[in-house]
Enzyme design. Sequence first.
Site, PDB file in Angstrom:
ATOM      1  N   TYR A  89      59.769  56.663  18.114  1.00  0.00           N
ATOM      2  CA  TYR A  89      59.958  58.022  18.581  1.00  0.00           C
ATOM      3  C   TYR A  89      61.426  58.372  18.868  1.00  0.00           C
ATOM      4  CZ  TYR A  89      59.803  61.801  22.111  1.00  0.00           C
ATOM      5  OH  TYR A  89      59.874  63.230  22.843  1.00  0.00           O
ATOM      6  N   HIS A 174      58.928  48.748  14.950  1.00  0.00           N
ATOM      7  CA  HIS A 174      59.085  48.012  16.217  1.00  0.00           C
ATOM      8  C   HIS A 174      59.654  46.730  16.099  1.00  0.00           C
ATOM      9  CE1 HIS A 174      57.410  51.116  19.010  1.00  0.00           C
ATOM     10  NE2 HIS A 174      56.525  51.376  18.036  1.00  0.00           N
ATOM     11  N   SER A 227      58.452  33.904  51.340  1.00  0.00           N
ATOM     12  CA  SER A 227      56.798  33.602  51.012  1.00  0.00           C
ATOM     13  C   SER A 227      56.707  32.624  50.293  1.00  0.00           C
ATOM     14  CB  SER A 227      56.254  34.773  50.072  1.00  0.00           C
ATOM     15  OG  SER A 227      56.650  34.685  48.900  1.00  0.00           O
ATOM     16  N   GLY A 228      57.620  31.592  49.863  1.00  0.00           N
ATOM     17  CA  GLY A 228      57.242  30.408  49.053  1.00  0.00           C
ATOM     18  C   GLY A 228      57.298  30.675  47.589  1.00  0.00           C
ATOM     19  N   GLY A 229      57.210  32.053  47.152  1.00  0.00           N
ATOM     20  CA  GLY A 229      57.092  32.637  45.857  1.00  0.00           C
ATOM     21  C   GLY A 229      58.463  32.276  45.286  1.00  0.00           C
ATOM     22  N   VAL A 230      58.767  32.458  43.883  1.00  0.00           N
ATOM     23  CA  VAL A 230      59.899  32.484  42.959  1.00  0.00           C
ATOM     24  C   VAL A 230      60.912  33.490  43.721  1.00  0.00           C
ATOM     25  CG1 VAL A 230      60.674  32.236  40.898  1.00  0.00           C
ATOM     26  CG2 VAL A 230      58.370  31.884  41.223  1.00  0.00           C
ATOM     27  N   SER A 232      61.298  35.496  46.515  1.00  0.00           N
ATOM     28  CA  SER A 232      61.880  35.439  47.585  1.00  0.00           C
ATOM     29  C   SER A 232      62.837  34.190  47.663  1.00  0.00           C
ATOM     30  CB  SER A 232      60.877  35.518  48.792  1.00  0.00           C
ATOM     31  OG  SER A 232      60.012  34.360  48.638  1.00  0.00           O
ATOM     32  N   LYS A 372      61.440  38.718  35.253  1.00  0.00           N
ATOM     33  CA  LYS A 372      61.038  37.422  35.965  1.00  0.00           C
ATOM     34  C   LYS A 372      61.561  36.000  35.397  1.00  0.00           C
ATOM     35  CE  LYS A 372      57.763  35.612  38.986  1.00  0.00           C
ATOM     36  NZ  LYS A 372      57.573  36.370  40.070  1.00  0.00           N
TER      37      LYS A 372
END
Length: 516
Positions: A89, A174, A227-230, A232, A372
Amino acid sequence: MNQQLNHERELIVLLDFGAQYSQLIARRVRSLNVYCEIMPHNADIEKIKAQKPKGIILSGGPASVLDEGAPRCDKGVFNLGVPVLGICYGMQLTAQTLGGTVESPQEREYGRVMINLSAHPLFEGMASDNTVWMSHTLQVVKAPQGFVSVAGTPHCPWGGMANDQKRIYGIQFHPEVTHTPQGMMIFDNFLRLCGCQRTWKMASYIEEACALIREQVGDKSVLLGLSGGVDSAVAASLLYKAVGEQLTCVFVDHGLLRKNEREEVEAVFRPMLKEKLLVMDARERFLDKLAGVVEPEQKRKIIGKEFVECFRDMALQSGKLDFLAQGTIYPDVIESGVGSSAAVIKSHHNVGGLPKDLPFCGVVEPLRYLFKDEVRKLGEELDLPHEMVWRQPFPGPGLAIRIIGDITEEKLQIVRDSDLILRQEIAKNNLTDKASQYFTVLTGLRSVGVMGDERSYDYTVAIRVVNTDDFMTADWVRMPYEVMDIISRRIVNEVRHVNRVVYDVTSKPPASIEWE
Ligand code: XMP
């Protein structure tokens, strides 16, 4: 961190026309050590100029340039004097804006296509007969003055165009998707044409981010929910590096965590934060609220609401109410429709949301510009433990949605113990790379078995192991039978009240990854 990052470093601006692949383009550029920022297609030209970009990329998009209301960018983009690369586009819009013609072709091309590439600097090092991924309903039939064709197929003679004097380029295919095997070389060549030195690294991001956090926060306090997550965990580590003792972290143990999770968080952050790590034991509070609740959405709502209340209690108790820090990452920002023109997919909110009525004076989001995989890289750079950085995703409502039916401490124990066995065996058998997410589910089912000489009537545990890139679709992992055998034996032998283990062989769709 609401300011833009340091303007001294090289930047490519990606103007987003709503392509599903925009994020992928930005990631490709960043992986070549040049920072790439996604801006909405209609970004103000002065704002773009202020960023001092080394080059501009115009993304693809689902609209038709022939429609009156089609998304366009400021024409000034083509007069900034820096190279411009239009993709799909973006190429059609470039052609149309500069006086060329775009039409609907007789024959559409979709999928893998053989294309002939000219000996042009944009394609340096690439085979002239090359495979690329096409997905378009329109194409350029007459390029603007000053452009030559640099790529073509029998159905699409203007598969690529270039105006070398103005350094404006377009490609109809692409390069960002893996179906264009040499696509990365195009980004590499484009960055060379932009004169990039490629100095963007995670280490320099840490320095820049810390300086910005200090500038924003001054000598005020910062409160972060861990939270223990990556996300945070990395945010906490970065914030601590930036403001040290001004940081306070709150960890709410809702009792729905996996085995040893709270201990692992404490082991990493207690030595760093000391008494500034506030741990709330809210296990009873959550169990009470969840007693007898069976319906999955109701479980989620109760947990979300209770979480907010716990966080509020801890925040008020800490008295640290200057800045609230959040582990928001770039895809959250984009999905919320802030940074792009793509439709709003979901409104971002952290696990359970956050209390709105606390008198914070501002929000700090140190990961706001990172994907991420970049957050994980940052975590490694900050020396967080490997297991924490590469932790598999874990849902906010935790084990509550892995117990079918009502939740009791006994059932939580069964999921925790069986989940630990599964994780141990997957690690021991070197299968962690083969699975994106794996866990056990306590099905609501009980069945008859024989234990020793006795009849048993106990629970069935299901094992779910899936592989996925984006968690939107997923395939079940074909685990070696020997490993499944060990896991099954260990679970029935070591976990009380389980006499049967089953393996979930359903893909997503139609099944979701979690059972609730
Ligand atoms: P599903 O089950 O929807 O899961 O296929 C896709 C991914 O999302 C996670 N998941 C959640 N994460 N709150 C979360 O924070 C939730 O309510 C929730 N439900 C599912 C799931 O673990 C998987 O990674």
